[in-house]
Design a protein around this motif. Structure first.
Motif, PDB file in Angstrom:
ATOM      1  N   ASP A  54       0.754  -1.346   0.073  1.00 23.84           N
ATOM      2  CA  ASP A  54       0.082   0.002   0.092  1.00 23.84           C
ATOM      3  C   ASP A  54       0.961   1.179   0.117  1.00 23.84           C
ATOM      4  O   ASP A  54       2.051   1.270   0.159  1.00 23.84           O
ATOM      5  CB  ASP A  54      -0.799   0.031   1.218  1.00 23.84           C
ATOM      6  CG  ASP A  54      -0.169   0.209   2.726  1.00 23.84           C
ATOM      7  OD1 ASP A  54       0.652   0.924   2.722  1.00 23.84           O
ATOM      8  OD2 ASP A  54      -0.642  -0.698   3.333  1.00 23.84           O
ATOM      9  N   SER A  56       0.498   3.857   2.246  1.00 24.13           N
ATOM     10  CA  SER A  56       0.683   4.365   3.449  1.00 24.13           C
ATOM     11  C   SER A  56       1.951   4.703   4.072  1.00 24.13           C
ATOM     12  O   SER A  56       3.213   4.083   3.400  1.00 24.13           O
ATOM     13  CB  SER A  56      -0.069   3.633   4.534  1.00 24.13           C
ATOM     14  OG  SER A  56       0.512   2.288   4.719  1.00 24.13           O
ATOM     15  N   GLU A  75       5.487  11.257   5.494  1.00 21.98           N
ATOM     16  CA  GLU A  75       4.312  11.613   5.072  1.00 21.98           C
ATOM     17  C   GLU A  75       4.436  12.801   3.826  1.00 21.98           C
ATOM     18  O   GLU A  75       5.456  13.519   3.657  1.00 21.98           O
ATOM     19  CB  GLU A  75       3.534  12.421   6.111  1.00 21.98           C
ATOM     20  CG  GLU A  75       2.902  11.667   7.261  1.00 21.98           C
ATOM     21  CD  GLU A  75       1.897  10.789   7.020  1.00 21.98           C
ATOM     22  OE1 GLU A  75       1.237  11.262   5.957  1.00 21.98           O
ATOM     23  OE2 GLU A  75       1.377  10.056   7.808  1.00 21.98           O
TER      24      GLU A  75
END
Length: 436
Positions: A54, A56, A75
């Motif tokens: 994924d 993330s 992030e």
């Protein structure tokens, strides 16, 4: 640099942890498990190559045999975000158990071994050796084995039977390096039966094995002022440990809100000592596949991958040579790296190391940012130069690569020697490099 000034850089806690890491990492498989344990404490989670990944943020790692690749996605990282890669290797020269291990001669029980890597053979004589590695079971699972007890020994011939021994010892790899481990006739199946029993499995369930010897004497500080570190497998578990600590520190800071312009990566390969040609070596597509999949997981295209790699830099960290006080003529006269002088930049214009002038600037910037001293290593022109995963990585992925390490004596010996301060200095420089 004065002793007082050097001590300001030194964090003995790091070297204490390195000693513990060496003790739990007698084989590449154990080194991977030990590094993974440290990464998980820093919030990393294991992913499988067979699963979909994924997008993330966070830390991840995968394990393939004796290799580990770990990375941290900050992030806001885009698919074109470049990587900062630290390349290391988990394997060390040693004696490895043959497929039919039980042998013997003249009433002695022995274990048949094969020489792995560039081994100074005499350093394995008269040492108490344990066994470690992995057992492959018939149900498809793998069981790690670590027997830290004096099971085997390669006995040297007494001087009374070889009066010329001090004029030059010649060891035959087939005849003279077979360890003893008991008395009596050859015990067919005895070694694997014993190892399986100690691992808590039935010998009949063992379908294969990758077992090797290791010196059971633990790593330790050495010298009047404990300013040196002596131990096994410093080449190259010292770099694996330093890179793991640096990546964990960078990831922890990023998780707490620190800005991270790159995706930091640790690539710990196996089989560097035998040419890196395996599915877990630096010549495999393992690292390239991981980097590409992380780009695609974040919605990236082939164009994004090319952009990311164009801005990527790899720091190949491996051991280098300190000037030897008894053989200083073997070294390049103008370059004498010393223990506790900080990391070394490894240079060879014939591309045995991947460093160029631009790479030198990247390395210098990382050391300056970390506030640690650094040195340069160049081989004597009359001596052959070793190599690392650096040139392999640069050529395979087309990414800028710099070779570094720390200065040591007795490289590839059963026990090697380095400065006790250098592991922390190297980890500090790697951390600064990963931060960008």
């Amino acid at each position: 640099m004065s002793t007082a000034a050097r001590q300001a850089y030194f964090d003995r806690t790091h070297t204490d942890d390195l000693i513990a890491f060496l003790g739990t990492s007698p084989s590449p498989y154990h080194a991977v498990a030990s590094a993974a344990e440290r990464l998980e404490k820093a919030g990393f989670r294991q992913v499988a190559e067979t699963d979909a990944w994924d997008a993330s943020a966070g830390g991840r790692y995968l394990v393939r045999g004796g290799a580990l690749i770990a990375w941290y996605v900050p992030e806001g990282a885009g698919p074109e975000t470049p990587f900062r890669v630290v390349g290391t290797h988990t394997d060390s020269p040693n004696l490895r158990v043959k497929p039919l291990p039980d042998t013997g001669s003249a009433g002695w029980r022995q274990v048949a071994v094969e020489i792995y890597g560039g081994v100074p053979l005499n350093t394995w004589l008269d040492r108490d050796l344990g066994l470690s590695g992995r057992l492959a079971l018939r149900d498809g699972s793998v069981r790690l084995v670590q027997l830290d007890e004096p099971l085997l020994r390669v006995p040297q011939l007494a001087i009374h039977l070889d009066r010329q021994v001090n004029e030059g010892m010649k060891l035959d790899k087939q005849r003279h390096l077979t360890p003893i481990w008991g008395l009596g006739p050859v015990d067919e199946g005895g070694l694997i039966e014993y190892v399986a029993q100690r691992a808590g499995v039935e010998a009949a369930d063992v379908a294969g094995w990758d077992l090797m010897t290791h010196d059971v004497q633990p790593a330790s500080y050495l010298g009047r002022d404990r300013e040196l570190l002596a131990g096994p497998r410093l080449d190259n578990l010292l770099s694996v440990h330093a890179a793991t600590a640096a990546l964990a520190a960078v990831a922890t800071a990023a998780a707490a809100g620190a800005e991270l312009p790159y995706i930091p990566v640790l690539a710990a390969f196996d089989h560097e000592e035998t040419g890196s040609e395996s599915d877990t070596g630096a010549q495999s597509p393992l690292l390239g596949n991981v980097l590409e999949r992380t780009v695609h997981a974040r919605g990236g295209s082939r164009e994004d991958r090319a952009r990311a790699l164009a801005g990527t830099v790899c720091l190949s960290s491996d051991m280098g040579h300190a000037v030897h006080p008894n053989y200083s003529e073997r070294h390049e006269p103008g370059h004498h790296p010393m223990p506790n002088g900080g990391p070394i930049l490894k240079v060879n214009v014939n591309n045995r190391y991947a460093t160029d002038g631009v790479g030198r600037a990247v390395f210098a910037a990382a050391c300056d940012k970390a506030g640690v001293p650094w040195q340069t290593f160049v081989s004597n022109n009359a001596m052959p130069c070793g190599t690392t995963i650096g040139p392999i990585t640069a050529a395979r992925l087309g990414i800028a690569t710099v070779d570094c390490g720390i200065a040591a004596l007795s490289m590839h010996s059963a026990r090697e020697l380095c400065g006790a301060e250098d592991p922390y200095l190297l980890a500090s420089a790697i951390k600064a490099f990963l931060e960008g």
